[in-house]
Write an enzyme that holds these catalytic residues in place. Structure first.
Site, PDB file in Angstrom:
ATOM      1  N   GLN A  97       2.014   0.248  20.810  1.00  0.00           N
ATOM      2  CA  GLN A  97       2.340   0.905  19.537  1.00  0.00           C
ATOM      3  C   GLN A  97       1.664   2.278  19.514  1.00  0.00           C
ATOM      4  O   GLN A  97       0.581   2.444  20.075  1.00  0.00           O
ATOM      5  CB  GLN A  97       1.928   0.038  18.321  1.00  0.00           C
ATOM      6  CG  GLN A  97       0.465  -0.304  18.183  1.00  0.00           C
ATOM      7  CD  GLN A  97       0.060  -1.571  18.936  1.00  0.00           C
ATOM      8  OE1 GLN A  97       0.576  -1.876  20.004  1.00  0.00           O
ATOM      9  NE2 GLN A  97      -0.908  -2.304  18.391  1.00  0.00           N
ATOM     10  N   LYS A 135     -15.808  -1.720  19.514  1.00  0.00           N
ATOM     11  CA  LYS A 135     -15.554  -2.680  20.597  1.00  0.00           C
ATOM     12  C   LYS A 135     -16.041  -2.133  21.939  1.00  0.00           C
ATOM     13  O   LYS A 135     -16.632  -2.856  22.741  1.00  0.00           O
ATOM     14  CB  LYS A 135     -14.048  -2.989  20.670  1.00  0.00           C
ATOM     15  CG  LYS A 135     -13.549  -3.802  19.479  1.00  0.00           C
ATOM     16  CD  LYS A 135     -12.024  -3.991  19.546  1.00  0.00           C
ATOM     17  CE  LYS A 135     -11.500  -4.660  18.292  1.00  0.00           C
ATOM     18  NZ  LYS A 135     -10.036  -4.866  18.309  1.00  0.00           N
ATOM     19  N   TYR A 168       0.838  -1.209   0.000  1.00  0.00           N
ATOM     20  CA  TYR A 168       0.000   0.000   0.000  1.00  0.00           C
ATOM     21  C   TYR A 168       0.870   1.255   0.000  1.00  0.00           C
ATOM     22  O   TYR A 168       0.642   2.198  -0.765  1.00  0.00           O
ATOM     23  CB  TYR A 168      -0.898  -0.049   1.240  1.00  0.00           C
ATOM     24  CG  TYR A 168      -1.721   1.188   1.490  1.00  0.00           C
ATOM     25  CD1 TYR A 168      -2.854   1.463   0.725  1.00  0.00           C
ATOM     26  CD2 TYR A 168      -1.390   2.072   2.532  1.00  0.00           C
ATOM     27  CE1 TYR A 168      -3.614   2.598   0.978  1.00  0.00           C
ATOM     28  CE2 TYR A 168      -2.147   3.193   2.786  1.00  0.00           C
ATOM     29  CZ  TYR A 168      -3.261   3.456   2.010  1.00  0.00           C
ATOM     30  OH  TYR A 168      -4.005   4.574   2.254  1.00  0.00           O
TER      31      TYR A 168
HETATM   32  P1  NAD Z   1     -12.413   4.851   1.867  1.00  0.00           P
HETATM   33  O1  NAD Z   1     -12.063   3.412   1.670  1.00  0.00           O
HETATM   34  O2  NAD Z   1     -13.573   5.177   2.728  1.00  0.00           O
HETATM   35  O3  NAD Z   1     -12.585   5.568   0.465  1.00  0.00           O
HETATM   36  C1  NAD Z   1     -11.938   5.137  -0.702  1.00  0.00           C
HETATM   37  C2  NAD Z   1     -12.998   4.962  -1.761  1.00  0.00           C
HETATM   38  O4  NAD Z   1     -12.373   4.519  -2.983  1.00  0.00           O
HETATM   39  C3  NAD Z   1     -14.051   3.903  -1.396  1.00  0.00           C
HETATM   40  O5  NAD Z   1     -15.341   4.465  -1.361  1.00  0.00           O
HETATM   41  C4  NAD Z   1     -13.923   2.873  -2.493  1.00  0.00           C
HETATM   42  O6  NAD Z   1     -15.150   2.296  -2.896  1.00  0.00           O
HETATM   43  C5  NAD Z   1     -13.308   3.681  -3.627  1.00  0.00           C
HETATM   44  N1  NAD Z   1     -12.713   2.800  -4.622  1.00  0.00           N
HETATM   45  C6  NAD Z   1     -11.946   1.696  -4.392  1.00  0.00           C
HETATM   46  N2  NAD Z   1     -11.663   1.096  -5.555  1.00  0.00           N
HETATM   47  C7  NAD Z   1     -12.277   1.812  -6.548  1.00  0.00           C
HETATM   48  C8  NAD Z   1     -12.357   1.686  -7.951  1.00  0.00           C
HETATM   49  N3  NAD Z   1     -11.760   0.655  -8.595  1.00  0.00           N
HETATM   50  N4  NAD Z   1     -13.058   2.610  -8.645  1.00  0.00           N
HETATM   51  C9  NAD Z   1     -13.673   3.641  -8.002  1.00  0.00           C
HETATM   52  N5  NAD Z   1     -13.627   3.822  -6.667  1.00  0.00           N
HETATM   53  C10 NAD Z   1     -12.935   2.913  -5.945  1.00  0.00           C
HETATM   54  O7  NAD Z   1     -11.078   5.551   2.427  1.00  0.00           O
HETATM   55  P2  NAD Z   1     -10.838   7.037   2.951  1.00  0.00           P
HETATM   56  O8  NAD Z   1     -10.433   6.922   4.363  1.00  0.00           O
HETATM   57  O9  NAD Z   1     -11.968   7.920   2.575  1.00  0.00           O
HETATM   58  O10 NAD Z   1      -9.522   7.402   2.119  1.00  0.00           O
HETATM   59  C11 NAD Z   1      -9.518   8.285   1.005  1.00  0.00           C
HETATM   60  C12 NAD Z   1      -8.100   8.349   0.446  1.00  0.00           C
HETATM   61  O11 NAD Z   1      -7.203   8.769   1.476  1.00  0.00           O
HETATM   62  C13 NAD Z   1      -7.563   7.016  -0.053  1.00  0.00           C
HETATM   63  O12 NAD Z   1      -6.773   7.230  -1.194  1.00  0.00           O
HETATM   64  C14 NAD Z   1      -6.706   6.531   1.085  1.00  0.00           C
HETATM   65  O13 NAD Z   1      -5.687   5.654   0.636  1.00  0.00           O
HETATM   66  C15 NAD Z   1      -6.147   7.835   1.606  1.00  0.00           C
HETATM   67  N6  NAD Z   1      -5.733   7.744   3.024  1.00  0.00           N
HETATM   68  C16 NAD Z   1      -6.657   7.678   4.011  1.00  0.00           C
HETATM   69  C17 NAD Z   1      -6.230   7.607   5.335  1.00  0.00           C
HETATM   70  C18 NAD Z   1      -7.205   7.566   6.481  1.00  0.00           C
HETATM   71  O14 NAD Z   1      -6.749   7.597   7.630  1.00  0.00           O
HETATM   72  N7  NAD Z   1      -8.500   7.479   6.263  1.00  0.00           N
HETATM   73  C19 NAD Z   1      -4.875   7.597   5.636  1.00  0.00           C
HETATM   74  C20 NAD Z   1      -3.961   7.654   4.594  1.00  0.00           C
HETATM   75  C21 NAD Z   1      -4.400   7.755   3.291  1.00  0.00           C
END
Ligand code: NAD
Length: 324
Positions: free
Chosen positions: A213, A193, A142
């Site tokens: 952690q 939880k 990731y």
């Molecule tokens: P989330 O999983 O709620 O949202 C990501 C969305 O992407 C989901 O709704 C999912 O359905 C969509 N998705 C996945 N595959 C797809 C595809 N093939 N086509 C179209 N849509 C697709 O996660 P989030 O917490 O809202 O995160 C948003 C962004 O921020 C992501 O890129 C995530 O990696 C990044 N991020 C989030 C966090 C956090 O703490 N929440 C931390 C670091 C990075």
């Protein structure tokens, strides 16, 4: 906006609409906990090139790229090939489609998971500065994929003149985030939880590892404010976005229990823990945005816990979970 059906995307859509923007939301699924405020919401699989062209069509000026196949440590540590494959396709296709469609600004959502494992081996970790990313050694696929996509954004700016902004989130949490099913992250899982402990009267909650952690946690409203400010800024390098108050997972459990007004007993069980310690250095964030996250962990957990407890209650009652 891609990933508009997800946690951060749902909140960011509300904020953009409140500021008078027209928003096209795109995701492979609809938002789970309430309708999207987007003007248009389209179900598209952004691993596909043709879907990315559709998503960015029609004079879209700015793209917030949030779509990713992701989850908490349990999911990220067990699905490396799927995550690297899916997210690489999403990111490469979305960025190129944006370029071809004449998008002016593109905000990419990276992660603290890009930081090297060797800087995060102690619980009392030195907060991570943006330049600490190299020499690279992210812990999971990731993080590797996020790092490559950061580099891709930089080259699209240099080679094609597409203005890109890159944010590195540190554990964003809040209501409307996934709270069960295997993709939930630590704060939501802890709220679930503790809510179950409170509602069933069984005080035992399981914690992965020894619970010592450390992490920092940033409330969603601060995250959205930071995203809007970064998009408007002229800062092209990756920027941390998170809180710089570090707590152990055991402390997180105690804070949630205090908010819930219930007693818990922690049982430490084997499970994926990720790096031993992680915190954000917000020096550059303050310099660049003239701002930093301000909502306390206690306030954020109180709002999040109330929402998760309502979901747990509704599910136990067999009814639909309340919206909002
Ligand atoms: P989330 O999983 O709620 O949202 C990501 C969305 O992407 C989901 O709704 C999912 O359905 C969509 N998705 C996945 N595959 C797809 C595809 N093939 N086509 C179209 N849509 C697709 O996660 P989030 O917490 O809202 O995160 C948003 C962004 O921020 C992501 O890129 C995530 O990696 C990044 N991020 C989030 C966090 C956090 O703490 N929440 C931390 C670091 C990075």
């Amino acid at each position: 906006m891609t990933g508009a059906g997800g946690f951060i995307g749902w909140h960011l859509t509300n904020a953009l609409k409140a500021r008078g923007h027209w928003v096209r939301g795109v995701d492979i699924k609809a938002p789970e906990y309430g309708p999207s405020a987007a003007d248009e919401f389209e179900l598209l699989d952004l691993r596909r090139w043709d879907a990315c062209l559709l998503a960015t069509r029609g004079g879209v000026e700015e793209v917030y790229a949030l779509a990713a196949d992701m989850g908490g440590m349990g999911f990220i540590s067990a699905n490396h090939a799927q995550i690297l494959h899916n997210n690489a396709l999403i990111d490469i296709h979305t960025l190129e489609a944006a370029r071809q469609q004449g998008v002016r600004r593109y905000l990419y959502t990276s992660s603290a998971c890009i930081y090297p494992e060797y800087r995060q081996t102690e619980a009392q970790v030195v907060p991570l500065k943006e330049e600490d990313a190299y020499p690279a050694q992210p812990q999971d696929a990731y993080g590797w994929e996020k790092l490559v996509s950061e580099v891709l954004c930089r080259h699209y700016t240099e080679d094609h003149g597409l203005e890109t902004r890159t944010v590195r989130f540190h554990n964003i949490f809040g209501p409307q985030g996934t709270w069960e099913g295997g993709r939930e992250k630590a704060p939501a899982a802890m709220c679930r939880k503790v809510a179950l402990a409170k509602l069933t009267g069984d005080p035992v909650i399981e914690i992965w590892g020894d619970g010592e952690q450390t992490r920092s946690f940033c409330y969603i409203d601060d995250c959205v404010e930071g995203l809007l400010r970064l998009m408007r800024s002229d800062h092209r390098e990756p920027l941390n976005l998170g809180q710089d108050r570090m707590v152990t997972i055991n402390e997180l459990a105690d804070l949630v229990a205090a908010v819930a007004g219930t007693r818990i007993e922690k049982r430490h069980v084997p499970g994926p823990q990720g790096v031993r310690g992680r915190n954000s250095d917000n020096t550059r964030l303050r310099q660049v945005l003239g701002w930093e996250p301000a909502i306390s962990l206690e306030d954020g957990l109180a709002r999040t816990y109330a929402w998760v407890e309502a979901q747990v209650r509704a599910k136990r009652a067999g009814g639909a979970a309340p919206l909002g």
